[in-house]
Write an enzyme that holds these catalytic residues in place. Sequence first.
Site, PDB file in Angstrom:
ATOM      1  N   HIS A  55       0.880  -1.169   0.000  1.00 47.75           N
ATOM      2  CA  HIS A  55       0.000   0.000   0.000  1.00 47.75           C
ATOM      3  C   HIS A  55       0.916   1.217   0.000  1.00 47.75           C
ATOM      4  CE1 HIS A  55      -2.293  -3.022   2.325  1.00 47.75           C
ATOM      5  NE2 HIS A  55      -3.366  -2.468   1.824  1.00 47.75           N
ATOM      6  N   ASP A  58       2.524   1.705   3.285  1.00 51.08           N
ATOM      7  CA  ASP A  58       3.447   0.685   3.816  1.00 51.08           C
ATOM      8  C   ASP A  58       4.869   1.120   3.499  1.00 51.08           C
ATOM      9  OD1 ASP A  58       1.213  -0.870   4.316  1.00 51.08           O
ATOM     10  OD2 ASP A  58       1.475  -2.120   2.530  1.00 51.08           O
ATOM     11  N   MET A  89       2.122  -5.935  -7.848  1.00 52.59           N
ATOM     12  CA  MET A  89       0.841  -5.306  -7.485  1.00 52.59           C
ATOM     13  C   MET A  89       1.068  -4.166  -6.511  1.00 52.59           C
ATOM     14  SD  MET A  89      -1.273  -5.419  -4.542  1.00 52.59           S
ATOM     15  CE  MET A  89      -1.889  -6.870  -3.711  1.00 52.59           C
ATOM     16  N   GLU A 182     -11.223  -6.656  -4.330  1.00 46.94           N
ATOM     17  CA  GLU A 182     -11.140  -7.663  -3.260  1.00 46.94           C
ATOM     18  C   GLU A 182     -12.309  -7.515  -2.288  1.00 46.94           C
ATOM     19  OE1 GLU A 182      -7.425  -7.694  -1.177  1.00 46.94           O
ATOM     20  OE2 GLU A 182      -8.217  -8.921   0.464  1.00 46.94           O
ATOM     21  N   LYS A 184     -14.817  -8.610   1.028  1.00 57.69           N
ATOM     22  CA  LYS A 184     -14.790  -9.120   2.402  1.00 57.69           C
ATOM     23  C   LYS A 184     -16.154  -8.803   3.001  1.00 57.69           C
ATOM     24  CE  LYS A 184     -11.932  -8.825   6.575  1.00 57.69           C
ATOM     25  NZ  LYS A 184     -10.755  -8.175   7.199  1.00 57.69           N
ATOM     26  N   GLU A 218      -9.800 -13.533  -1.673  1.00 58.00           N
ATOM     27  CA  GLU A 218      -8.946 -13.973  -0.562  1.00 58.00           C
ATOM     28  C   GLU A 218      -9.601 -15.159   0.145  1.00 58.00           C
ATOM     29  OE1 GLU A 218      -7.020 -11.136   2.063  1.00 58.00           O
ATOM     30  OE2 GLU A 218      -7.593 -12.337   3.806  1.00 58.00           O
ATOM     31  N   HIS A 221     -11.529 -14.430   3.401  1.00 58.04           N
ATOM     32  CA  HIS A 221     -12.677 -13.525   3.270  1.00 58.04           C
ATOM     33  C   HIS A 221     -13.917 -14.269   2.784  1.00 58.04           C
ATOM     34  CE1 HIS A 221      -9.897  -9.760   2.885  1.00 58.04           C
ATOM     35  NE2 HIS A 221      -9.684 -10.464   3.978  1.00 58.04           N
ATOM     36  N   ASP A 246      -5.349 -13.672  -3.147  1.00 58.82           N
ATOM     37  CA  ASP A 246      -4.778 -13.535  -1.808  1.00 58.82           C
ATOM     38  C   ASP A 246      -4.898 -14.872  -1.094  1.00 58.82           C
ATOM     39  OD1 ASP A 246      -4.029 -10.940  -2.163  1.00 58.82           O
ATOM     40  OD2 ASP A 246      -5.466 -10.068  -0.744  1.00 58.82           O
ATOM     41  N   ASP A 256     -11.334 -12.303  10.633  1.00 53.30           N
ATOM     42  CA  ASP A 256     -10.354 -12.544   9.564  1.00 53.30           C
ATOM     43  C   ASP A 256      -9.018 -12.931  10.188  1.00 53.30           C
ATOM     44  OD1 ASP A 256      -9.181 -12.528   7.068  1.00 53.30           O
ATOM     45  OD2 ASP A 256      -8.864 -10.357   7.046  1.00 53.30           O
ATOM     46  N   ASP A 258      -6.194 -14.545   8.578  1.00 54.36           N
ATOM     47  CA  ASP A 258      -4.966 -14.386   7.777  1.00 54.36           C
ATOM     48  C   ASP A 258      -3.866 -15.361   8.188  1.00 54.36           C
ATOM     49  OD1 ASP A 258      -6.136 -12.282   6.310  1.00 54.36           O
ATOM     50  OD2 ASP A 258      -5.433 -10.771   7.728  1.00 54.36           O
ATOM     51  N   ASP A 288      -1.437 -13.264   1.441  1.00 54.22           N
ATOM     52  CA  ASP A 288      -1.909 -12.155   2.278  1.00 54.22           C
ATOM     53  C   ASP A 288      -2.233 -12.716   3.651  1.00 54.22           C
ATOM     54  OD1 ASP A 288      -2.738  -9.826   3.303  1.00 54.22           O
ATOM     55  OD2 ASP A 288      -4.607  -9.690   2.182  1.00 54.22           O
TER      56      ASP A 288
HETATM   57  C1  GLT Z   1      -5.575  -5.520   4.600  1.00 58.83           C
HETATM   58  C2  GLT Z   1      -6.623  -6.515   4.242  1.00 58.83           C
HETATM   59  C3  GLT Z   1      -6.211  -7.372   3.099  1.00 58.83           C
HETATM   60  C4  GLT Z   1      -6.085  -6.605   1.828  1.00 58.83           C
HETATM   61  C5  GLT Z   1      -4.985  -5.632   1.858  1.00 58.83           C
HETATM   62  C6  GLT Z   1      -5.016  -4.827   0.592  1.00 58.83           C
HETATM   63  S1  GLT Z   1      -4.997  -4.649   3.265  1.00 58.83           S
HETATM   64  O1  GLT Z   1      -4.494  -6.158   5.197  1.00 58.83           O
HETATM   65  O2  GLT Z   1      -6.903  -7.310   5.381  1.00 58.83           O
HETATM   66  O3  GLT Z   1      -7.071  -8.437   2.910  1.00 58.83           O
HETATM   67  O4  GLT Z   1      -5.760  -7.495   0.795  1.00 58.83           O
HETATM   68  O5  GLT Z   1      -5.590  -3.603   0.739  1.00 58.83           O
HETATM   69 MN    MN Z   2      -6.337  -9.523   1.164  1.00 61.71          MN
HETATM   70 MN    MN Z   3      -7.790 -11.123   5.346  1.00 64.14          MN
END
Ligand code: GLT
Ligand code: MN
Ligand code: MN
Length: 388
Positions: A55, A58, A89, A182, A184, A218, A221, A246, A256, A258, A288
């Site tokens: 980003h 970042d 990206m 993306e 969510k 993702e 998500h 992702d 979430d 991750d 991600d």
């Molecule tokens: C954030 C989010 C991710 C996204 C990123 C891109 S930012 O960490 O949880 O799923 O992919 O903006």
């Molecule tokens: Mn993501």
């Molecule tokens: Mn996530």
Amino acid sequence: MDYLQPKKEDKFSFGLWTVGNPGRDPFGEPTRLPISPVQIVKRLSELGAYGVNFHDNDLVPIDATAAEQDKIVREFKQALNDYGIVVPMATTNLFSDPAFKDGAFTSNDPRVRLYALQKTMRAMDLGAEVGAKIYVFWGGREGAEVDAAKDACDAIKWFREALDFLCEYSLSQGYGYRFALEAKPNEPRGDIYFPSTGAYLGFIETLEHADMVGVNPEVGHEQMAGLNFYHVVAQALEAGKLFHIDLNDQKGPRFDQDLRFGSEGIKNLFFLVKLLEEKGYEGPRHFDAHAYRSEDEEGVWDFAAGCMRNYLIFKEKARRFREDKDIQSLLAEIHATDPSFSAEPIKFTKERAQQIKNLNLDRIELAKKKLPYEKLDQLVIDLLLGVR
Ligand code: GLT
Ligand code: MN
Ligand code: MN
């Protein structure tokens, strides 16, 4: 084993925010020190990744001066060059700053919507400077808790307006970006607009430059919404809309998480990797995810290596699936049918319609078809658990 060694051609990438995640959560302070972008580039390269994503903020703090930005970008580019890492990206942070507390492109306040456009154009300039060709839009704040406060149809129209504008911006600058949306369902908002990849696939067709826009699904998500990620990605891929992905993992529908790719949902992710490898997905395999909060920096690199290793294990298992005689002969048996029925395509003509109406299809006979799915699925389990 050589197949477990990540190589540049595997196209593994990580975001600066993923391996750089310091272990902060809504209830606790960071547990790790930040790692500089240059150090991240170096370590990712040593581990066998090919790309790094970011980003705008970042890399460049939101309050950096122009001179500071120049220095940061110069050093980052040097590191990319030194360690042979690309930036496939880039994206914009439209969620951290309090200005976006009620949305960015979907804020009721036109000033916030303009600020979001301004910030995104600047971030697109930055991404283009380091060669990014995919631009992700994750609308973390594009949602609501109080539906009385915002008209959801307006929100969708404003989001469309922004994307149409930014497609034109990319074209006018000659950046060659492909946008990846993306989804969510919630978090950080109570509800987020376009809660699933399927919702975005529908929305994309309403855009002026629909051909420039695809999705960035993702794992976690979609699983937060209880969906089968393999099916989600298959639909996007089949539609020619899988521009980015992702990869991570998740323990069912909850916040979430991750998690490290392949650490939880082994069977579903095996079919995902099989799909990506066999159906011609050529984009980055982006992780991600982030290390457990209990890890130190060394654990972060264990986490990153684990994501890539699990992907490669699934890839190898997919190869064995294709070469497994028992699996393949069972599949042949399952797919076997009377060949005279598959000869003509299902393509409408009046004659074909009449012919189908006249076919002699006996439903009692059809129901007798043997489908040994228990046996097939167990063979897959044996394969994945390493006993065949
Ligand atoms: C954030 C989010 C991710 C996204 C990123 C891109 S930012 O960490 O949880 O799923 O992919 O903006
Ligand atoms: Mn993501
Ligand atoms: Mn996530």
